[in-house]
Write a protein that holds these residues in place. Structure first.
Motif, PDB file in Angstrom:
ATOM      1  N   PRO A   1       0.801  -1.228   0.000  1.00  0.00           N
ATOM      2  CA  PRO A   1       0.000   0.000   0.000  1.00  0.00           C
ATOM      3  C   PRO A   1       0.837   1.284   0.000  1.00  0.00           C
ATOM      4  CG  PRO A   1      -0.933  -1.581   1.522  1.00  0.00           C
ATOM      5  CD  PRO A   1       0.380  -2.156   1.065  1.00  0.00           C
TER       6      PRO A   1
ATOM      7  N   LEU B   1       2.037   1.739  -3.585  1.00  0.00           N
ATOM      8  CA  LEU B   1       0.917   2.120  -4.448  1.00  0.00           C
ATOM      9  C   LEU B   1       0.516   3.568  -4.193  1.00  0.00           C
ATOM     10  CD1 LEU B   1      -1.113  -1.178  -4.077  1.00  0.00           C
ATOM     11  CD2 LEU B   1      -0.277  -0.248  -6.241  1.00  0.00           C
ATOM     12  N   PHE B   2       0.486   3.939  -2.916  1.00  0.00           N
ATOM     13  CA  PHE B   2       0.118   5.308  -2.554  1.00  0.00           C
ATOM     14  C   PHE B   2       1.149   6.291  -3.107  1.00  0.00           C
ATOM     15  CE2 PHE B   2       0.055   9.007   0.190  1.00  0.00           C
ATOM     16  CZ  PHE B   2      -1.292   9.225   0.423  1.00  0.00           C
TER      17      PHE B   2
ATOM     18  N   ARG C   1      -0.460   8.600  -5.783  1.00  0.00           N
ATOM     19  CA  ARG C   1      -0.780   9.920  -5.211  1.00  0.00           C
ATOM     20  C   ARG C   1       0.352  10.929  -5.413  1.00  0.00           C
ATOM     21  NH1 ARG C   1      -6.196  10.358  -3.942  1.00  0.00           N
ATOM     22  NH2 ARG C   1      -6.925   8.372  -3.128  1.00  0.00           N
TER      23      ARG C   1
ATOM     24  N   GLU D   1      -0.769  22.050  -0.552  1.00  0.00           N
ATOM     25  CA  GLU D   1      -1.983  21.307  -0.913  1.00  0.00           C
ATOM     26  C   GLU D   1      -1.831  19.820  -0.569  1.00  0.00           C
ATOM     27  OE1 GLU D   1      -4.850  22.008  -1.771  1.00  0.00           O
ATOM     28  OE2 GLU D   1      -5.693  20.256  -2.801  1.00  0.00           O
TER      29      GLU D   1
ATOM     30  N   ARG E   1      -1.965  19.387   3.138  1.00  0.00           N
ATOM     31  CA  ARG E   1      -3.354  19.510   3.598  1.00  0.00           C
ATOM     32  C   ARG E   1      -4.130  18.217   3.338  1.00  0.00           C
ATOM     33  NH1 ARG E   1      -8.182  20.245   1.731  1.00  0.00           N
ATOM     34  NH2 ARG E   1      -7.574  20.350  -0.451  1.00  0.00           N
ATOM     35  N   ARG E   2      -3.855  17.597   2.206  1.00  0.00           N
ATOM     36  CA  ARG E   2      -4.569  16.362   1.873  1.00  0.00           C
ATOM     37  C   ARG E   2      -3.997  15.134   2.589  1.00  0.00           C
ATOM     38  NH1 ARG E   2      -6.091  15.911  -4.473  1.00  0.00           N
ATOM     39  NH2 ARG E   2      -6.793  18.028  -4.839  1.00  0.00           N
ATOM     40  N   LYS E   3      -2.951  15.389   3.374  1.00  0.00           N
ATOM     41  CA  LYS E   3      -2.274  14.309   4.117  1.00  0.00           C
ATOM     42  C   LYS E   3      -1.561  13.321   3.190  1.00  0.00           C
ATOM     43  CE  LYS E   3      -4.847  14.365   8.447  1.00  0.00           C
ATOM     44  NZ  LYS E   3      -5.646  15.559   8.250  1.00  0.00           N
ATOM     45  N   TYR E   4      -1.157  13.781   2.028  1.00  0.00           N
ATOM     46  CA  TYR E   4      -0.312  12.968   1.161  1.00  0.00           C
ATOM     47  C   TYR E   4       1.115  12.994   1.694  1.00  0.00           C
ATOM     48  CZ  TYR E   4      -3.865  13.028  -2.587  1.00  0.00           C
ATOM     49  OH  TYR E   4      -5.005  12.873  -3.341  1.00  0.00           O
TER      50      TYR E   4
ATOM     51  N   PRO F   1       2.881   9.847   5.205  1.00  0.00           N
ATOM     52  CA  PRO F   1       2.243   9.467   6.485  1.00  0.00           C
ATOM     53  C   PRO F   1       1.512   8.135   6.476  1.00  0.00           C
ATOM     54  CG  PRO F   1       0.953  11.153   5.384  1.00  0.00           C
ATOM     55  CD  PRO F   1       2.154  10.911   4.523  1.00  0.00           C
ATOM     56  N   VAL F   2       1.344   7.528   5.316  1.00  0.00           N
ATOM     57  CA  VAL F   2       0.541   6.299   5.293  1.00  0.00           C
ATOM     58  C   VAL F   2       1.401   5.074   5.597  1.00  0.00           C
ATOM     59  CG1 VAL F   2      -1.077   7.271   3.630  1.00  0.00           C
ATOM     60  CG2 VAL F   2       0.823   5.849   2.821  1.00  0.00           C
ATOM     61  N   PHE F   3       0.753   4.017   6.002  1.00  0.00           N
ATOM     62  CA  PHE F   3       1.450   2.784   6.345  1.00  0.00           C
ATOM     63  C   PHE F   3       0.476   1.627   6.178  1.00  0.00           C
ATOM     64  CE2 PHE F   3      -0.593   1.943  10.428  1.00  0.00           C
ATOM     65  CZ  PHE F   3      -1.151   3.190  10.689  1.00  0.00           C
ATOM     66  N   PHE F   4       0.923   0.425   6.459  1.00  0.00           N
ATOM     67  CA  PHE F   4       0.000  -0.703   6.547  1.00  0.00           C
ATOM     68  C   PHE F   4       0.481  -1.617   7.655  1.00  0.00           C
ATOM     69  CE2 PHE F   4       2.220  -4.231   4.292  1.00  0.00           C
ATOM     70  CZ  PHE F   4       3.317  -3.510   3.817  1.00  0.00           C
ATOM     71  N   ASN F   5      -0.428  -2.398   8.173  1.00  0.00           N
ATOM     72  CA  ASN F   5      -0.120  -3.134   9.405  1.00  0.00           C
ATOM     73  C   ASN F   5      -0.078  -4.642   9.178  1.00  0.00           C
ATOM     74  OD1 ASN F   5      -2.756  -3.491   8.902  1.00  0.00           O
ATOM     75  ND2 ASN F   5      -3.528  -2.695  10.841  1.00  0.00           N
TER      76      ASN F   5
ATOM     77  N   GLU G   1      -5.565   3.429  13.933  1.00  0.00           N
ATOM     78  CA  GLU G   1      -5.265   3.240  12.514  1.00  0.00           C
ATOM     79  C   GLU G   1      -6.568   3.256  11.735  1.00  0.00           C
ATOM     80  OE1 GLU G   1      -3.306  -0.507  12.432  1.00  0.00           O
ATOM     81  OE2 GLU G   1      -1.529   0.227  13.466  1.00  0.00           O
TER      82      GLU G   1
ATOM     83  N   PHE H   1      -6.863   5.383   4.743  1.00  0.00           N
ATOM     84  CA  PHE H   1      -6.656   6.730   4.204  1.00  0.00           C
ATOM     85  C   PHE H   1      -7.878   7.104   3.372  1.00  0.00           C
ATOM     86  CE2 PHE H   1      -5.401   9.771   1.028  1.00  0.00           C
ATOM     87  CZ  PHE H   1      -4.668  10.681   1.760  1.00  0.00           C
TER      88      PHE H   1
ATOM     89  N   PRO I   1      -9.453  13.093   0.413  1.00  0.00           N
ATOM     90  CA  PRO I   1     -10.199  14.274   0.850  1.00  0.00           C
ATOM     91  C   PRO I   1     -11.143  14.825  -0.221  1.00  0.00           C
ATOM     92  CG  PRO I   1      -7.880  14.797   0.476  1.00  0.00           C
ATOM     93  CD  PRO I   1      -8.012  13.330   0.339  1.00  0.00           C
TER      94      PRO I   1
ATOM     95  N   ASP J   1      -8.721   5.004   0.030  1.00  0.00           N
ATOM     96  CA  ASP J   1      -7.717   4.837  -1.012  1.00  0.00           C
ATOM     97  C   ASP J   1      -7.660   3.363  -1.419  1.00  0.00           C
ATOM     98  OD1 ASP J   1      -5.291   6.463  -2.259  1.00  0.00           O
ATOM     99  OD2 ASP J   1      -4.607   4.418  -1.856  1.00  0.00           O
TER     100      ASP J   1
ATOM    101  N   SER K   1      -5.386   1.582  -2.478  1.00  0.00           N
ATOM    102  CA  SER K   1      -4.143   0.873  -2.148  1.00  0.00           C
ATOM    103  C   SER K   1      -4.256   0.103  -0.837  1.00  0.00           C
ATOM    104  CB  SER K   1      -2.985   1.874  -2.035  1.00  0.00           C
ATOM    105  OG  SER K   1      -3.155   2.690  -0.892  1.00  0.00           O
ATOM    106  N   GLY K   2      -5.234   0.467  -0.015  1.00  0.00           N
ATOM    107  CA  GLY K   2      -5.334  -0.158   1.299  1.00  0.00           C
ATOM    108  C   GLY K   2      -4.461   0.520   2.336  1.00  0.00           C
ATOM    109  N   ALA K   3      -3.909   1.676   1.987  1.00  0.00           N
ATOM    110  CA  ALA K   3      -3.022   2.383   2.919  1.00  0.00           C
ATOM    111  C   ALA K   3      -3.796   2.864   4.142  1.00  0.00           C
ATOM    112  CB  ALA K   3      -2.374   3.573   2.223  1.00  0.00           C
ATOM    113  N   LEU K   4      -3.119   2.836   5.264  1.00  0.00           N
ATOM    114  CA  LEU K   4      -3.709   3.310   6.514  1.00  0.00           C
ATOM    115  C   LEU K   4      -3.023   4.604   6.925  1.00  0.00           C
ATOM    116  CD1 LEU K   4      -3.649  -0.051   8.511  1.00  0.00           C
ATOM    117  CD2 LEU K   4      -5.581   0.920   7.251  1.00  0.00           C
ATOM    118  N   ILE K   5      -3.693   5.327   7.773  1.00  0.00           N
ATOM    119  CA  ILE K   5      -3.081   6.540   8.306  1.00  0.00           C
ATOM    120  C   ILE K   5      -3.345   6.583   9.803  1.00  0.00           C
ATOM    121  CG2 ILE K   5      -5.072   8.082   7.901  1.00  0.00           C
ATOM    122  CD1 ILE K   5      -2.829  10.097   6.830  1.00  0.00           C
TER     123      ILE K   5
END
Lengths: 445, 190
Positions: free
Chosen positions: A170, A173-174, A178, A344, A347-350, A382-386, B59, B62, B65, B71, B73-77
């Protein structure tokens, strides 16, 4: 800028479909391929280090039942049976994949995690036995072997996912969709580099009481136990560090650039280890003809030092750079002073401004060299996966079997990516640049 | 409770030591003290409450907005939510606590009770100051707290923190000098 009017996946499919009207690689399988209760019965072939890594992810995926394992080494099979029993899973264990395919009649898929030179024969047999296959990369230790796997996939209409697991990650991909494509944070891409440096290490050993008999080793293609345990270093069995480590990362060049390289030059050698056949260190340069101009991508794999900042892929442009790794701590994004504001995207947390970074441009007095450009502002993704790193890619495979997704790395796409790795090893041996006619290679699939 | 009947304060000898400093505007001293009391009360109250603050990290997928969709991709925030609980109590940051623990002049028999009461004493003195209950007493308590904290910072050579607390002590001292102008108080005595 990353302009990708046609992605490589689309290119591969268009070419393949135009050629023979064959089934599109990665197209969803029919739901009836799975068992009546929609549970997918699988076999894990190859219970070595990588097989065990995949197992940990497999055990966390709903709707999948491991019914059989296969490994030529009794020591590994016994370990597997005992481990799975502790997890409450009863499996049947086989030494030989042909026995497994003959006796297991309720399988829908196989996971292949054997040494590389066994990938093609086992995968092709599984596909022809009616199974969908998830096969670890490299597809094979030879181009011919890899090509035969694409052929078998198309011939049988079964799914063949190759284990370039970053394609389902993820975070990757993000970052691609993005940051690189939507936000175009790099601006015009001008260079890339990637690396995986590891410290020198002793060869793998084995418990002497568990050693296989010479006849059995020979039957399965190994000279002795040392070669069996350290197959990655031998030319008839594996592809060396460029294939073991580089395959994952060079695949990212292809995937993110959206085009295939036009040439490769490389240098490397068996400089450090005296009992290995494959190069311990290698440095490779690919030329990618992007629509915006030529981009060179440098890759190095050092297996004699861990210096240099670990493992990552780094995409650089005239407005920003994106350094990504499976290890989130190594990931970073940098903004050039000349780039438009990234407010921007924050703000969108990208993106998130990196803590502790001043963002100040160095004064002229602070510059060591007057040719220095302004310091880059640092950001984080800031995104991650667990989940474990292989789990999303395996999940994608099982979703594709159920008809809920398309494969993220079908064999024909993987072949194009891996082809250029075989060619890098060739370039090292030839000590010269090799032109790559990738359109011809892809069209030949 | 004594009810204040005087409508305007008459300042013959002011806390500033200059007769008639506020003579032109008899409310000036009252308002100055009120503002100072309000600021110091709020400062202590919120500082005390913050010692019970924690952050809950959850968690979540994502969300784009623009579209409001997850999203693909399955990404988490990480979503960080601040919350308050008695169990969150931390008198001072753990890193600073470790440094204080290494100081021989700050023995545990002194520091441990101090840490234990710092939070609620700040809250109590802050509330007292805000409502005007034992104004002078609460100012003195705050002055002593800031002074005690300064001792620790002197020992670990945190000069910026010392200066910062010094400003607080000066404001407390100023408030005590202006305490004669105390109005809008539940209890003017003490």
């Amino acid at each position: 800028m990353v302009e990708t009017p046609i992605t490589r996946r689309e290119f591969v499919r268009t070419t393949a479909a135009a050629g023979a009207g064959l089934m599109l690689a990665g197209a969803p399988a029919l739901a009836q391929n799975s068992s009546p209760n929609n549970r997918i019965n699988i076999a894990l072939i190859g219970f070595g280090a990588q097989g065990r890594v995949l197992l940990e992810s497999l055990l966390k995926i709903d709707g999948v039942r491991l019914v059989a394992i296969c490994d030529i080494w009794e020591y590994a099979r016994t370990y597997g049976e005992r481990y799975l029993k502790k997890e409450g899973i009863e499996v049947r264990a086989y030494e030989n994949y042909e026995d497994l395919l003959e006796k297991e009649k309720d399988l829908q898929a196989a996971i292949v995690a054997t040494p590389d030179f066994w990938h093609a024969p086992i995968t092709n047999a599984c596909l022809r036995a009616g199974l969908h296959v998830y096969c670890e990369k490299m597809m094979s230790n030879t181009i011919e072997g890899a090509r035969s796997m694409v052929d078998a996939m198309k011939e049988t209409g079964k799914l063949l996912q190759i284990g370039h697991q970053r394609r389902s990650n993820p975070r990757y991909l993000f970052a691609l969709n993005r940051l690189l494509r939507e936000a175009k944070i790099c601006g015009r891409l001008t260079a890339a580099n990637a690396q995986w440096n590891r410290a020198a290490a002793d060869d793998l050993g084995w418990p002497k009481r568990a050693a296989m008999e010479p006849e059995q080793l020979k039957k399965y293609g190994y000279r002795d136990m040392h070669q069996f345990r350290n197959w990655r270093w031998f030319k008839d069995l594996g592809g060396g560090p460029l294939s073991d480590l580089g395959a994952h990362q060079i695949d990212i060049f292809n995937w993110w650039f959206g085009v295939l390289p036009r040439s490769v030059m490389a240098s490397g050698g068996v400089d450090y280890y005296s009992n290995h056949e494959w190069y311990d260190n290698a440095m490779v340069i690919y030329e990618y003809p992007l629509p915006t101009g030529l981009v060179r991508a440098f890759y190095q794999v050092q297996t004699t030092t861990s210096a240099g900042g670990g493992y990552f892929e780094y995409f650089m442009g005239d407005e920003g750079s994106l350094k990504i790794s499976e290890n989130p701590n190594i990931t970073a994004v940098y903004r050039e002073a000349r780039a438009p504001a990234w407010d921007e995207w924050v703000r969108r947390k990208y993106l998130r401004a990196k803590q502790g970074f001043s963002g100040e441009t160095p004064t002229d007095a602070a510059k060591v060299d007057v040719r220095e450009t302004a310091q880059l502002a640092a950001y984080e993704i800031p995104v991650f996966f667990n989940k474990a790193i292989h789990q999303p890619h395996l999940e994608n495979f099982f979703k594709a079997i159920r008809g809920e997704a398309k494969l993220n790395c079908p064999a024909d796409e993987a072949f194009a990516s891996e082809y250029i790795i075989y060619k890098a090893n060739e370039a090292i041996a030839a000590r010269k640049a090799i032109d790559l006619n990738m359109e011809q290679v892809v069209a030949g699939l | 409770m004594r009810v204040e009947t005087e409508s305007r304060p008459v300042l013959k000898t002011t806390a500033m030591g200059r007769e008639g400093s506020f003579a032109e505007g008899a409310w000036d001293g009252t308002l100055a003290f009120f503002v100072l009391r309000f600021w110091l009360g709020l400062r202590a109250l919120l500082t005390g409450i913050e010692k019970y603050a924690g952050v809950k990290i959850s968690e979540k997928p994502f969300i784009d907005p623009e579209t409001g969709m997850e999203d693909p991709s399955g990404a988490l925030i990480e979503v960080r939510e601040k919350f308050y609980a008695l169990t969150n109590y931390a008198a001072i940051p753990p890193s600073m606590q470790e440094r204080f623990a290494e100081e021989p002049l700050l023995p545990a028999f002194l520091s441990v009770p101090f840490y234990a009461c710092l939070g609620w004493v700040l809250i109590l003195s802050g509330v007292m100051l805000l409502i005007g209950l034992g104004t002078r007493v609460s100012l003195v308590i705050q002055g002593l707290l800031y002074g005690a904290l300064t001792v620790g910072l002197i020992l670990i050579k945190e000069d910026a923190g010392i200066a910062w607390l010094g400003v607080h002590v000066a404001l407390v001292a100023l408030a005590l000098m202006l305490a004669g102008h105390n109005r809008f108080a539940v209890l003017k005595k003490w």
